[in-house]
Design an enzyme around this catalytic site. Structure first.
Site, PDB file in Angstrom:
ATOM      1  N   THR A 382       0.872  -1.147   0.000  1.00 41.84           N
ATOM      2  CA  THR A 382       0.000   0.000   0.000  1.00 41.84           C
ATOM      3  C   THR A 382       0.913   1.201   0.000  1.00 41.84           C
ATOM      4  O   THR A 382       2.099   1.062   0.246  1.00 41.84           O
ATOM      5  CB  THR A 382      -0.848  -0.062   1.291  1.00 41.84           C
ATOM      6  N   SER A 454      -7.737  -1.318   6.793  1.00 39.03           N
ATOM      7  CA  SER A 454      -7.025  -0.707   7.925  1.00 39.03           C
ATOM      8  C   SER A 454      -6.498   0.683   7.581  1.00 39.03           C
ATOM      9  O   SER A 454      -5.981   1.379   8.454  1.00 39.03           O
ATOM     10  CB  SER A 454      -5.823  -1.567   8.318  1.00 39.03           C
TER      11      SER A 454
END
Ligand code: DON
Length: 569
Positions: A382, A454
């Site tokens: 990410t 998250s």
């Protein structure tokens, strides 16, 4: 000649091809530097790649605002940071505007219309993580391009100008770093296994530092987006190429899924911490919007500051807080457009105070005893980037393909990687995903539902003025890294540099293990073990980017754990 990577120094000095300046910019894709920190007064960008940060700052210098710069940076990352920068993934944007407005844009992927709850179970009900994590059956409907156009509503410059640097980088190529060469080589087998049309990332004999990566097909896709807007991705030739890729590789995304994809502007989560601070963060489907307020409230009345940074007492308290929050994540959190999530209760002062009764200052908790709270009824790839502009706008974006290089499948003829975000759903209740996170019904797969995330892009205000812009990749460690970075600066008076680079730790309820980074002090580990913790050392936790604004000075810091670079002026 190749120089060794050191913070704030030139890392690439490669003249593999004639030095070529990108049109409209003075950026040299064949010679660039990692800069870990910059102090400036006008505006700053920090992202995972030097070229992407430079692109962002160029846009600021041309009169663009933070949104313009963030759009251009994201698009550049999709080219120069293919492991996570993306147009085939999704993410979240949190912004605090100079006029005081808070913005949260959800461009998370969603399950295709033909997805169903048990799609990754075999005939015996066993999970098939090979399907939820690789190849195009693991792909959620991409949200990034819709997200960029949702952001551009707040920008000043035409989108065409913002996408051009990415087109140039894809068309003319850029030299790859030692890190990029290494990771591309690690994934050669996967690229060959999960593609029927050989992608540009496959190189006979492997990649070397300083090789030039040219992505002609990606450039053409970006040109279609430049010329046709979001339709250049979700309809027409790009959509055809995506659907053809699905047919070749047993994926299930349809033309209808693509055409119907919408980014959603949601109400940002805003909460106070102590008297002076206001934290703005992302709501569901980001778990950060529940976990960050929970964790901050759980420590708010504790004498954390007096414990000291990374003292046994501080780590114990923060670990228990992480454990309590992650227990709730597993049970209650999911896409609230599909399931009822008691967000208000979970983040209320009363509930949080009740949960803290389970905290024993002398002993490690036990995840068998600590379950999620009881609620009656409610009345690892990410990437993250931050931008601050000279109007006072703050923007914080985390975007992902999920795993590094996502599903490992590149859309044949379109040159971009597809995500493997479906693995973020709970593919079977109680079975951990690739980050070891367990989930239940709330995060079960359903057609068109968004998978729980998250990613926690955040902005912290101090006395109502922009103070910190923060975020990181790192799977489930994202929320704890954001939590720790904010606490380290606010409570332990650490510089943004130290807060970003100091060793981090992580607990996520299950597994009942306290993970620590390599440099986490040995004596603290030993004391924690005596208290009952099982400790495991792991690879880097997060790659946190921070911009701190105080007394008219902007300090931007990129994490030492990668090629992350801060630029500004
Ligand atoms: O949305 C999430 O929580 C994950 N897909 C993020 C993955 C990630 O951060 C991987 N990076 N290291």
């Amino acid at each position: 000649m190749i120089k060794k990577i050191t913070a704030c120094s030139t890392i690439f000095f490669l003249v593999a091809a004639p030095v070529l300046m990108l049109a409209q910019t003075a950026i040299n894709p064949y010679k660039y530097s990692v800069r870990k920190k910059i102090e400036c007064t006008h505006g700053a960008v920090v992202s995972a790649h030097p070229l992407a940060s430079q692109v962002g700052v160029q846009i600021l210098k041309k009169g663009g605002n933070a949104f313009d710069a963030a759009i251009a940076t994201q698009l550049a990352l999709a080219v120069v940071y293919p492991g996570a920068g993306n147009i085939g993934g999704g993410g979240f944007t949190v912004a605090h505007l100079a006029n005081g407005k808070n913005i949260a844009i959800d461009f998370r992927e969603k399950a295709p219309g033909n997805a169903n709850r048990d799609m990754y179970l075999d005939a015996n009900g066993n999970v098939q993580t090979n399907l939820s994590q690789n190849g195009t059956l693991s792909t959620g409907v991409p949200g990034t391009i819709a997200g960029l156009f949702a952001e551009s509503k707040y920008g000043k410059l035409p989108f065409k100008e913002l996408i051009q640097p990415a087109i140039d980088l894809a068309e003319k190529g850029y030299v790859i770093s030692e890190r990029e060469a290494r990771t591309l080589n690690e994934y050669q087998k996967d690229f060959m296994k999960y593609n029927s049309v050989t992608p540009v990332f496959v190189k006979k004999g492997g990649w070397k530092t300083g090789d030039t990566l040219v992505q002609k097909e990606l450039a053409k896709t970006l040109i279609r987006i430049r010329d046709n807007g979001a339709k250049g991705f979700y309809e027409g030739e790009t959509a055809d190429l995506i659907v053809n890729e699905m047919k070749r590789s047993k994926g299930i995304i349809t033309h209808e899924d693509l055409k119907n994809y919408q980014a959603i502007e949601r109400d940002a989560v805003v909460f106070n911490y102590k008297r002076d601070y206001t934290i703005v963060t992302m709501p569901l489907p980001s778990s950060g919007g529940v976990l960050l307020p929970q964790m901050m409230k759980m420590i708010e009345n504790q004498p954390l500051k007096s414990f000291g940074f990374e003292s046994v007492k501080a780590v114990h308290l923060m670990t228990e807080v992480e454990r309590l929050s992650y227990a709730d994540r597993a049970k209650y959190l999911g896409d609230k457009d599909f399931v009822k999530v008691p967000v208000k209760t979970l983040t209320s002062d009363e509930y949080v105070a009740e949960r803290m009764k389970l905290y024993n200052p002398d002993k490690a908790g036990n995840s068998k005893d600590i379950q999620s709270g009881i609620i009656q009824k409610e009345s690892e790839e990410t990437t993250h980037l931050n931008v601050y502009d000279n109007e006072g706008n703050c923007i914080s974006i985390t975007t992902t393909l999920n795993g590094e290089y996502g599903s490992a499948t590149v859309v044949g003829g379109a040159g971009f990687l597809l995500n493997n975000e479906m693995d973020d759903f709970s593919i079977k209740p109680g079975v951990p995903n690739m980050y070891g996170a367990v989930g239940g019904e709330a995060n079960a797969i359903a057609a068109n539902k968004r998978m729980l995330s998250s990613m926690t892009p955040s902005v912290v205000l101090k006395n109502e003025k922009p103070y910190l812009i923060v975020g990181t990749p790192g799977g489930t460690t994202i929320t704890t890294s954001v939590f720790q970075t904010i606490v380290d600066i606010i409570e332990f008076d650490m510089s943004p540099e130290d807060a970003v680079n100091a060793p981090k730790f992580h607990h996520q309820w299950l597994p009942d293990i306290l993970f620590v980074e390599k440099d986490f002090p040995m004596n603290v580990r030993e004391e924690l073990q005596k208290m009952g913790y099982q400790i495991k050392q792991r690879e880097a936790i997060g790659r946190t980017e921070v911009i701190k604004i105080s007394d008219g000075k902007i300090i931007a810091v990129g994490d030492k754990r990668g090629d992350d670079t801060a630029e500004g002026f």
